[in-house]
Design a protein around this motif. Structure first.
Motif, PDB file in Angstrom:
ATOM      1  N   ASP A  76       0.802  -1.219   0.000  1.00 18.89           N
ATOM      2  CA  ASP A  76       0.000   0.000   0.000  1.00 18.89           C
ATOM      3  C   ASP A  76       0.842   1.278   0.000  1.00 18.89           C
ATOM      4  O   ASP A  76       0.276   2.378   0.036  1.00 18.89           O
ATOM      5  N   THR A  77       2.176   1.162  -0.065  1.00 18.62           N
ATOM      6  CA  THR A  77       3.024   2.349  -0.132  1.00 18.62           C
ATOM      7  C   THR A  77       2.836   3.040  -1.480  1.00 18.62           C
ATOM      8  O   THR A  77       2.892   2.396  -2.520  1.00 18.62           O
ATOM      9  N   TRP A 123      -6.273  -9.757   3.186  1.00 16.96           N
ATOM     10  CA  TRP A 123      -6.106  -8.393   2.680  1.00 16.96           C
ATOM     11  C   TRP A 123      -5.295  -7.561   3.668  1.00 16.96           C
ATOM     12  O   TRP A 123      -4.391  -6.813   3.277  1.00 16.96           O
ATOM     13  N   LYS A 124      -5.665  -7.706   4.962  1.00 11.96           N
ATOM     14  CA  LYS A 124      -4.999  -6.901   5.992  1.00 11.96           C
ATOM     15  C   LYS A 124      -3.527  -7.279   6.111  1.00 11.96           C
ATOM     16  O   LYS A 124      -2.656  -6.409   6.207  1.00 11.96           O
ATOM     17  N   GLY A 125      -3.221  -8.562   6.111  1.00 11.58           N
ATOM     18  CA  GLY A 125      -1.844  -8.998   6.325  1.00 11.58           C
ATOM     19  C   GLY A 125      -0.954  -8.837   5.112  1.00 11.58           C
ATOM     20  O   GLY A 125       0.180  -8.363   5.224  1.00 11.58           O
ATOM     21  N   TRP A 126      -1.475  -9.212   3.930  1.00  7.41           N
ATOM     22  CA  TRP A 126      -0.622  -9.248   2.743  1.00  7.41           C
ATOM     23  C   TRP A 126      -0.647  -7.945   1.957  1.00  7.41           C
ATOM     24  O   TRP A 126       0.379  -7.480   1.473  1.00  7.41           O
ATOM     25  N   PHE A 127      -1.828  -7.327   1.814  1.00  6.39           N
ATOM     26  CA  PHE A 127      -1.951  -6.127   0.985  1.00  6.39           C
ATOM     27  C   PHE A 127      -1.819  -4.830   1.786  1.00  6.39           C
ATOM     28  O   PHE A 127      -1.398  -3.816   1.251  1.00  6.39           O
ATOM     29  N   GLY A 162      -0.343  -4.640   5.052  1.00  7.61           N
ATOM     30  CA  GLY A 162       0.562  -4.848   6.166  1.00  7.61           C
ATOM     31  C   GLY A 162       1.954  -5.147   5.655  1.00  7.61           C
ATOM     32  O   GLY A 162       2.182  -5.248   4.448  1.00  7.61           O
ATOM     33  N   ASN A 163       2.870  -5.333   6.564  1.00  7.25           N
ATOM     34  CA  ASN A 163       4.253  -5.585   6.168  1.00  7.25           C
ATOM     35  C   ASN A 163       4.841  -6.759   6.944  1.00  7.25           C
ATOM     36  O   ASN A 163       6.050  -6.861   7.108  1.00  7.25           O
ATOM     37  N   GLU A 164       3.934  -7.621   7.451  1.00  9.06           N
ATOM     38  CA  GLU A 164       4.387  -8.813   8.157  1.00  9.06           C
ATOM     39  C   GLU A 164       4.684  -9.927   7.154  1.00  9.06           C
ATOM     40  O   GLU A 164       4.525  -9.760   5.941  1.00  9.06           O
ATOM     41  N   ASN A 165       5.083 -11.090   7.666  1.00  5.68           N
ATOM     42  CA  ASN A 165       5.447 -12.216   6.817  1.00  5.68           C
ATOM     43  C   ASN A 165       4.708 -13.477   7.218  1.00  5.68           C
ATOM     44  O   ASN A 165       4.049 -13.542   8.258  1.00  5.68           O
TER      45      ASN A 165
END
Length: 651
Positions: free
Chosen positions: A474-475, A547-551, A553-556
């Motif tokens: 999302d950057t 959506w929240k984690g992958w798109f 967010g920046n976690e793995n």
């Protein structure tokens, strides 16, 4: 050393008891990862099912443009008339246009925000628009206004009276000219080759900015990395060029008899009936004046394209020109064509361009949505790769796998964002990422896999996912580190869709939802939440966590198989989610007799916490167990995905 199952079970028994006991205790759950993460409720304009709502609207812009190319001064001079329709529920006192050529000035925001060391988006600084005779008229009898202001790459044009809501029409006219840059930020420009100059013309006319129900006027400046967001409409445009030039452009050529010799026309007719490439202008004919309709003066090439968001064209006397037929699923046939200099000629290079173009368009039309335009044109230029409706610029030095990859990628953009008209300037992942995803399957299909796909193994990108300098999808494109843009806009969202199709939803559910999304938003303006809502509603799956984690967010992802223990004649699998993104767990069990079995634990096991024990029932002796055996997900720690782990295997 070789460990038996009994020895391994004894070794891990103590660890399992600790894991088991901890997992049964009340701990903080992960429900927050599964809740809505942004406002996703429907309204009268955009429904909760991810479809246009009952009162959805978008404005329209039809263009009539006439320009002249001066190949001595390297300029474009012309006039434009825009018929603008205000379908919004509010009257408009003014409209905004995009003036991307103003990026090529010393004091543009794009120039002033370019690092000293430069980047891909360097551009000339001696250009910019000269505008004259500006007028804006509401209706057919309204008073013409000549009031306007220019702010960097934006132009605000005022009306003498408000443009009525719900169907009000206006006409904006002006004359314009600009110097064609040599370096056009890897999106346009000019290239000198032995037989002449190749002019790659894009962002070449004042274009309407989008007025929508989400932001109102979308007036983000053109800085470089952020691309475009444009209204749909019909285009009629005419390009007057030197008589020895070949001009190719978006849409259908309306006057072939006025610009092409009889022999060229005959060859074009042959190409429209041929599945193999036919020369319209052969390599040995490029420098022969007798092959042209006339030897001096100028010719005017006229084009038309309907329901498009943009047009681009190229002009040169150095072009080799070839073409072939494209067969669409409906039975309709259209034209694939390529224009390139002799420096790009060769069977290992651009001689295969039309073959690549034809295969690409046919694949996407069959798999996702039928290509809507009359031509698909690939042009060799000093541009790494850039797309416009039915029209590409690709690197003139590209060959083989590289040329296939860039051709296929740029033509894939006809689906995202040319057909599905997302906002590239804010959400590049909705066009670059989605396109990277469909490129994967097109590449697998081309000549039964003649070239490899970059997404065949997602785990080769683990090094990026382990970097502290990584950034989220999302950057914004003009903010993201240039070294990360390839991942945030292209690869990471592409991998996300690969995981949805191959790992989370399966082919049938994903394809139903994705095709429906394309069909629903064709020639419209979806927002990210429209995509999320539509995929969930058609696939029947709450994907908030994804959506929240992958798109956003920046976690793995780090799924771990912590241990396997005998339990009442069966096995207990001790699992944990050590990354910040929960995922379903696909598990493959291999038995001593080398037979296998697969099963999937749902993502909901992680709602309760980061550890889970699963009782696996079987009457067979287990040899090994592995998470994600097909290596679909980019799990950042592959050392904890298997049992027995590598350290207990015989060396």
């Amino acid at each position: 050393m070789r460990y038996t199952l009994e020895k391994l079970s004894f070794l891990f028994l103590g660890l399992f008891l600790v894991h088991f006991a901890g997992a049964q205790q009340v701990e903080e759950n992960n429900q927050g990862e599964f809740n809505d993460f942004t406002y996703r409720r429907g309204n009268i304009y955009r429904s909760a099912t991810g479809k246009p709502g009952p009162n959805y609207w978008q404005n329209g812009a039809d263009y009539k443009i006439n320009v002249t190319l001066d190949d001595e001064e390297h300029t474009i001079t012309g006039s434009i008339a825009i018929h603008y329709t205000n379908n919004s529920p509010e009257a408009l006192d003014f409209v905004w246009l995009q003036l991307e050529q103003n990026r090529f000035t010393e004091d543009s925001r794009g120039t002033l925000t370019t690092p000293i060391q430069g980047n891909r988006y360097n551009g000339d600084t001696d250009g910019g628009y000269e505008l004259t005779n500006v007028s804006a008229t509401v209706g057919k009898r309204g008073a013409a206004s000549d009031k306007y202001l220019v702010s960097d790459t934006r132009m605000q044009v005022f009306f003498s009276e408000p443009l009525p809501a719900k169907g009000g029409e206006a006409t904006i006219k002006m004359d314009f000219s600009f110097k064609i840059p040599v370096k056009g930020m890897d999106r346009m420009g000019r290239l000198d080759v032995e037989e002449g100059t190749i002019y790659a013309l894009a962002q070449w006319y004042p274009r309407m900015a989008v007025f929508d129900d989400v932001k109102g006027w979308n007036t983000e400046p053109y800085l470089g990395a952020g691309e475009f967001y444009l209204e749909y409409g019909d285009f009629e445009y005419a390009v007057t060029a030197p008589a020895d030039h070949i001009v190719v452009g978006s849409g259908k050529l309306l006057n072939p008899s006025e610009v092409m010799s009889k022999e060229m026309q005959n060859r074009m007719d042959q190409a429209m009936k041929s599945d193999t490439t036919v020369y319209i202008l052969k390599p040995e004919e490029v420098a022969d004046p007798s092959t042209r309709l006339k030897q001096d003066g100028t010719l005017t090439w006229k084009f038309k394209i309907e329901n498009s968001r943009d047009v681009a064209f190229a002009s040169s006397k150095a072009f080799i020109w070839d073409a072939a037929r494209i067969n669409l699923p409906s039975g309709k046939t259209i034209l694939a064509q390529s224009a390139y200099p002799k420096e790009s000629d060769g069977i290992e290079a651009w001689t295969r361009s039309t073959e690549y173009s034809k295969a690409s368009i046919e694949h996407y039309s069959e798999m996702w949505y039928e290509f809507p335009y009359a031509t698909a044109t690939n042009v060799a230029a000093d541009i790494g790769g850039m797309e416009y409706p039915g029209f590409n610029f690709c690197g003139y030095k590209s060959k083989g796998e590289s040329l296939w990859g860039v051709t296929d990628h740029e033509f894939g953009h006809n689906w995202f964002p040319m057909i599905v008209g997302s906002n590239e300037r804010l959400y590049p992942w909705m066009d670059e990422g989605f396109n990277t995803f469909i490129n994967h399957y097109s590449t697998l299909a081309f000549n039964d896999g003649e070239y490899p796909s970059d997404l065949n193994q997602t785990r080769k990108y683990i090094a990026y996912f382990n970097r502290e300098t990584r950034e989220g999808i999302d950057t914004y494109p003009d903010v993201v580190n240039v070294n990360n843009l390839g991942m945030t806009a292209y690869m990471k969202p592409g991998i996300g869709l690969i995981m949805l199709r191959e790992y989370i939803l399966g082919h049938e559910r994903f394809d139903n939802a994705f095709k429906s999304y394309i069909n629903t938003w064709a020639f419209k303006h979806p927002q990210p939440t429209d995509f999320f809502n539509h995929m969930e509603n058609v696939a029947g799956e709450n994907l908030n966590w994804f959506w929240k984690g992958w798109f956003y967010g920046n976690e793995n992802i780090d799924l771990s198989l912590d241990g396997v223990y005998p339990y009442g004649g069966n096995y207990v699998l001790a699992l944990s989610s050590k990354g910040g993104i929960p995922m379903p767990v696909v598990i493959e069990v291999t038995f001593v007799d080398n037979s296998t079995e697969r099963f999937t634990l749902p993502v909901e096991i992680w709602q309760r916490g980061d550890q889970w024990n699963h009782l696996y029932k079987t009457d067979k002796e287990v040899k090994s167990i592995e998470i994600d055996p097909d290596k679909v997900i980019p799990d950042i720690n592959i050392s904890n995905d298997k049992w027995p782990s590598q350290i207990y295997s015989e060396e």
